[in-house]
Design a protein around this motif. Structure first.
Motif, PDB file in Angstrom:
ATOM      1  N   UNK A  16       0.940  -1.338  -0.024  1.00  0.00           N
ATOM      2  CA  UNK A  16      -0.126   0.005   0.100  1.00  0.00           C
ATOM      3  C   UNK A  16       0.921   1.157   0.068  1.00  0.00           C
ATOM      4  N   UNK A  17       1.817   1.191   0.744  1.00  0.00           N
ATOM      5  CA  UNK A  17       2.812   2.343   0.933  1.00  0.00           C
ATOM      6  C   UNK A  17       3.569   2.656  -0.344  1.00  0.00           C
ATOM      7  N   UNK A  18       3.984   1.656  -1.157  1.00  0.00           N
ATOM      8  CA  UNK A  18       4.551   1.729  -2.567  1.00  0.00           C
ATOM      9  C   UNK A  18       3.497   2.157  -3.465  1.00  0.00           C
ATOM     10  N   UNK A  19       2.201   1.726  -3.594  1.00  0.00           N
ATOM     11  CA  UNK A  19       1.267   2.136  -4.374  1.00  0.00           C
ATOM     12  C   UNK A  19       0.845   3.638  -3.999  1.00  0.00           C
ATOM     13  N   UNK A  20       0.534   3.939  -2.974  1.00  0.00           N
ATOM     14  CA  UNK A  20       0.206   5.354  -2.689  1.00  0.00           C
ATOM     15  C   UNK A  20       1.254   6.249  -3.291  1.00  0.00           C
ATOM     16  N   UNK A  21       2.423   5.933  -3.185  1.00  0.00           N
ATOM     17  CA  UNK A  21       3.718   6.844  -3.365  1.00  0.00           C
ATOM     18  C   UNK A  21       3.781   6.882  -4.736  1.00  0.00           C
ATOM     19  N   UNK A  22       3.499   5.771  -5.481  1.00  0.00           N
ATOM     20  CA  UNK A  22       3.237   5.883  -7.083  1.00  0.00           C
ATOM     21  C   UNK A  22       2.370   6.724  -7.606  1.00  0.00           C
ATOM     22  N   UNK A  23       1.072   6.587  -7.100  1.00  0.00           N
ATOM     23  CA  UNK A  23       0.092   7.573  -7.535  1.00  0.00           C
ATOM     24  C   UNK A  23       0.183   8.747  -7.140  1.00  0.00           C
ATOM     25  N   UNK A  24       0.864   9.144  -6.060  1.00  0.00           N
ATOM     26  CA  UNK A  24       1.133  10.644  -5.723  1.00  0.00           C
ATOM     27  C   UNK A  24       1.942  11.390  -6.725  1.00  0.00           C
ATOM     28  N   UNK A  25       3.155  10.451  -7.069  1.00  0.00           N
ATOM     29  CA  UNK A  25       3.920  10.945  -8.138  1.00  0.00           C
ATOM     30  C   UNK A  25       3.349  11.166  -9.417  1.00  0.00           C
ATOM     31  N   UNK A  26       2.453  10.362  -9.836  1.00  0.00           N
ATOM     32  CA  UNK A  26       1.724  10.877 -11.184  1.00  0.00           C
ATOM     33  C   UNK A  26       0.701  11.881 -11.014  1.00  0.00           C
ATOM     34  N   UNK A  27      -0.054  11.766  -9.819  1.00  0.00           N
ATOM     35  CA  UNK A  27      -0.812  12.869  -9.653  1.00  0.00           C
ATOM     36  C   UNK A  27      -0.361  14.333  -9.496  1.00  0.00           C
ATOM     37  N   UNK A  28       0.734  14.551  -8.793  1.00  0.00           N
ATOM     38  CA  UNK A  28       1.643  15.717  -8.518  1.00  0.00           C
ATOM     39  C   UNK A  28       2.151  16.129  -9.906  1.00  0.00           C
ATOM     40  N   UNK A  29       2.712  15.111 -10.565  1.00  0.00           N
ATOM     41  CA  UNK A  29       3.430  15.212 -12.072  1.00  0.00           C
ATOM     42  C   UNK A  29       2.401  15.962 -13.059  1.00  0.00           C
ATOM     43  N   UNK A  30       1.260  15.277 -12.983  1.00  0.00           N
ATOM     44  CA  UNK A  30       0.052  15.569 -13.897  1.00  0.00           C
ATOM     45  C   UNK A  30      -0.134  17.238 -13.620  1.00  0.00           C
ATOM     46  N   UNK A  31      -0.313  17.487 -12.143  1.00  0.00           N
ATOM     47  CA  UNK A  31      -0.081  19.166 -11.791  1.00  0.00           C
ATOM     48  C   UNK A  31       0.706  19.999 -12.322  1.00  0.00           C
ATOM     49  N   UNK A  32       2.041  19.630 -11.712  1.00  0.00           N
ATOM     50  CA  UNK A  32       3.196  20.512 -12.049  1.00  0.00           C
ATOM     51  C   UNK A  32       3.451  20.716 -13.605  1.00  0.00           C
ATOM     52  N   UNK A  33       3.441  19.376 -14.228  1.00  0.00           N
ATOM     53  CA  UNK A  33       3.985  19.462 -15.739  1.00  0.00           C
ATOM     54  C   UNK A  33       2.895  19.907 -16.574  1.00  0.00           C
ATOM     55  N   UNK A  34       1.842  19.842 -16.160  1.00  0.00           N
ATOM     56  CA  UNK A  34       0.471  20.344 -17.158  1.00  0.00           C
ATOM     57  C   UNK A  34       0.270  19.426 -18.024  1.00  0.00           C
ATOM     58  N   UNK A  35      -1.018  19.935 -19.007  1.00  0.00           N
ATOM     59  CA  UNK A  35      -1.361  18.773 -19.720  1.00  0.00           C
ATOM     60  C   UNK A  35      -0.432  18.767 -21.161  1.00  0.00           C
ATOM     61  N   UNK A  36       0.501  19.577 -21.135  1.00  0.00           N
ATOM     62  CA  UNK A  36       1.363  19.675 -22.250  1.00  0.00           C
ATOM     63  C   UNK A  36       2.541  19.133 -22.197  1.00  0.00           C
ATOM     64  N   UNK A  37       2.937  18.855 -20.675  1.00  0.00           N
ATOM     65  CA  UNK A  37       3.996  17.967 -20.480  1.00  0.00           C
ATOM     66  C   UNK A  37       4.039  16.687 -19.651  1.00  0.00           C
ATOM     67  N   UNK A  38       2.964  16.541 -19.119  1.00  0.00           N
ATOM     68  CA  UNK A  38       2.775  15.301 -18.421  1.00  0.00           C
ATOM     69  C   UNK A  38       2.531  13.980 -19.465  1.00  0.00           C
ATOM     70  N   UNK A  39       2.258  14.165 -20.715  1.00  0.00           N
ATOM     71  CA  UNK A  39       2.075  13.159 -21.567  1.00  0.00           C
ATOM     72  C   UNK A  39       3.495  12.388 -21.851  1.00  0.00           C
ATOM     73  N   UNK A  40       4.461  13.171 -21.918  1.00  0.00           N
ATOM     74  CA  UNK A  40       5.830  12.494 -22.079  1.00  0.00           C
ATOM     75  C   UNK A  40       6.330  11.819 -20.733  1.00  0.00           C
ATOM     76  N   UNK A  41       6.167  12.484 -19.691  1.00  0.00           N
ATOM     77  CA  UNK A  41       6.395  11.842 -18.412  1.00  0.00           C
ATOM     78  C   UNK A  41       5.860  10.317 -18.282  1.00  0.00           C
ATOM     79  N   UNK A  42       4.341  10.315 -18.554  1.00  0.00           N
ATOM     80  CA  UNK A  42       3.423   9.157 -18.357  1.00  0.00           C
ATOM     81  C   UNK A  42       3.783   8.160 -19.411  1.00  0.00           C
ATOM     82  N   UNK A  43       4.177   8.470 -20.561  1.00  0.00           N
ATOM     83  CA  UNK A  43       4.313   7.535 -21.615  1.00  0.00           C
ATOM     84  C   UNK A  43       5.860   6.722 -21.181  1.00  0.00           C
TER      85      UNK A  43
END
Length: 384
Positions: free
Chosen positions: A1-28
């Motif tokens: 659970x700890x590992x999963x929550x940490x991973x989701x937090x990374x993607x959620x904050x990355x989506x906000x900080x990188x924005x819709x124009x930059x998050x796609x590269x990170x997620x891919x």
């Protein structure tokens, strides 16, 4: 659970900080990294299985290092190919691929702990690895760094986690086994398990790669954020397979363990889908209003992940008994999904609906084969 929550937090904050124009590269690139982690997942399963069968510590560590060297070489060859295919920076792609051999070393130690039923130590390693990967990446993103810097920070954290896992697993004597001790473990069993894991991981990640080819940057980022719900439903019940896997590898307990795993995974999946439907209105609040268009689709993303979690339980059972030929069904499912998406899907709803339908059909076929095989072979093993 700890590992999963940490991973989701990374993607959620990355989506906000990188924005819709930059998050796609990170997620891919995270999806590519997940595909490159296939040998690591396969190695963990093979090491755990051979540990149950009584392999020596030296044999388990030997195959671990051989696989890490092979994966490093393959990653180097794939670097220019992936960079060009996804239209991403070389530095970011190198960081994503460079983590692959580190993941192999980490997973090898986890397999030792899993096969020995040392679940307390395994839990500590899993949680620590999740935190070690995410924390440096979040710091970099918070300071304004881009996808490349964040991925390199995550890779450094994984290297530290691999060293910690080696310390926890130790190098002393093994628990006594009532089986013949194996003096060596070859790479070939890992390759057989890897093609099963590869089929599963490809099926769970192909949509994230295809979206960059068929959608514009904004919709691709929205789809990528929606897959967080899928990942939650997919990885949430991971402990079920981890705990039951050693029993699956024992002939006298295999059939019952497989049935238990599939039943529990299905029940958890239902809860995950209902949870996603209830929590959907909160998505724009956490991720930003740019992601509001996918709010009503989150339950469908969660359903995709829940179905894949059941499929994962089925393929784990195949690896546990070294019957990996049924991976062909999953490969066929992958080919059908990619073909349908590239040919017909041109919107977020169309893409996720296609993914769900193909995953459901593939899972039903694989589960039926696995259950029938287990029921038919169990009496033969007991009589022999």
């Amino acid at each position: 659970m700890t590992a999963n929550v940490a991973g989701y937090l990374l993607q959620l904050l990355a989506g906000r900080w990188l924005g819709v124009t930059g998050y796609s590269e990170f997620a891919s690139l995270l999806a590519v990294q997940l595909l490159c982690a296939v040998p690591a997942l396969a190695l963990q399963n093979v090491v755990a299985r051979e540990s149950v069968r009584g392999a020596s510590m030296a044999a388990l560590r030997g195959v671990q290092w051989r696989c890490a060297v092979i994966v490093a070489g393959v990653a180097a060859v794939l670097l220019p190919v992936v960079t060009a295919a996804l239209n991403v920076s070389v530095a970011a792609c190198a960081a994503a691929l460079g983590a692959a051999p580190v993941l192999v070393l980490l997973s090898g130690e986890q397999g030792i702990l899993q096969g020995d039923n040392r679940f307390r130590g395994l839990a500590v390693v899993l949680g620590a690895a999740g935190v070690a990967k995410v924390t440096p990446a979040l710091v970099v993103l918070a300071l304004g760094g881009g996808a490349a810097a964040a991925l390199w920070a995550a890779a450094s954290g994984l290297a530290a986690a691999a060293l910690f896992a080696r310390y926890v697993a130790g190098g002393g004597s093994r628990p006594t086994r009532e089986v013949t001790v194996t003096d060596s473990v070859g790479v070939l069993p890992v390759l057989r398990a890897a093609q099963v894991q590869a089929a599963l991981m490809a099926l769970s990640s192909a949509d994230l790669i295809v979206v960059r080819m068929v959608l514009d940057e904004a919709d691709a980022s929205r789809y990528a954020l929606g897959t967080i719900a899928a990942k939650i439903a997919f990885w949430l019940p991971q402990a079920v397979g981890v705990v039951l896997y050693p029993r699956m590898a024992q002939p006298t307990h295999s059939a019952r363990a497989i049935r238990d795993a599939l039943a529990v995974l299905s029940a958890i999946g239902i809860v995950a889908v209902l949870g996603a439907a209830v929590a959907a209105p909160l998505a724009p609040l956490f991720a930003g209003e740019d992601y509001a268009p996918i709010q009503g689709l989150l339950w469908l993303f969660a359903l995709h992940g829940a179905i894949l979690a059941v499929l994962q339980g089925a393929v784990l059972s195949a690896i546990a008994v070294d019957r990996t030929a049924l991976a062909a069904v999953t490969w066929v499912g992958l080919a059908v999904e990619v073909t349908l998406m590239v040919s017909f899907a041109r919107s977020v709803p169309a893409l996720i609906t296609t993914a769900v339908c193909v995953a459901a059909t593939t899972t039903v076929v694989v589960a039926v084969i696995v259950l029938r095989t287990a029921e038919h072979t169990a009496p033969q093993r007991l009589s022999s």
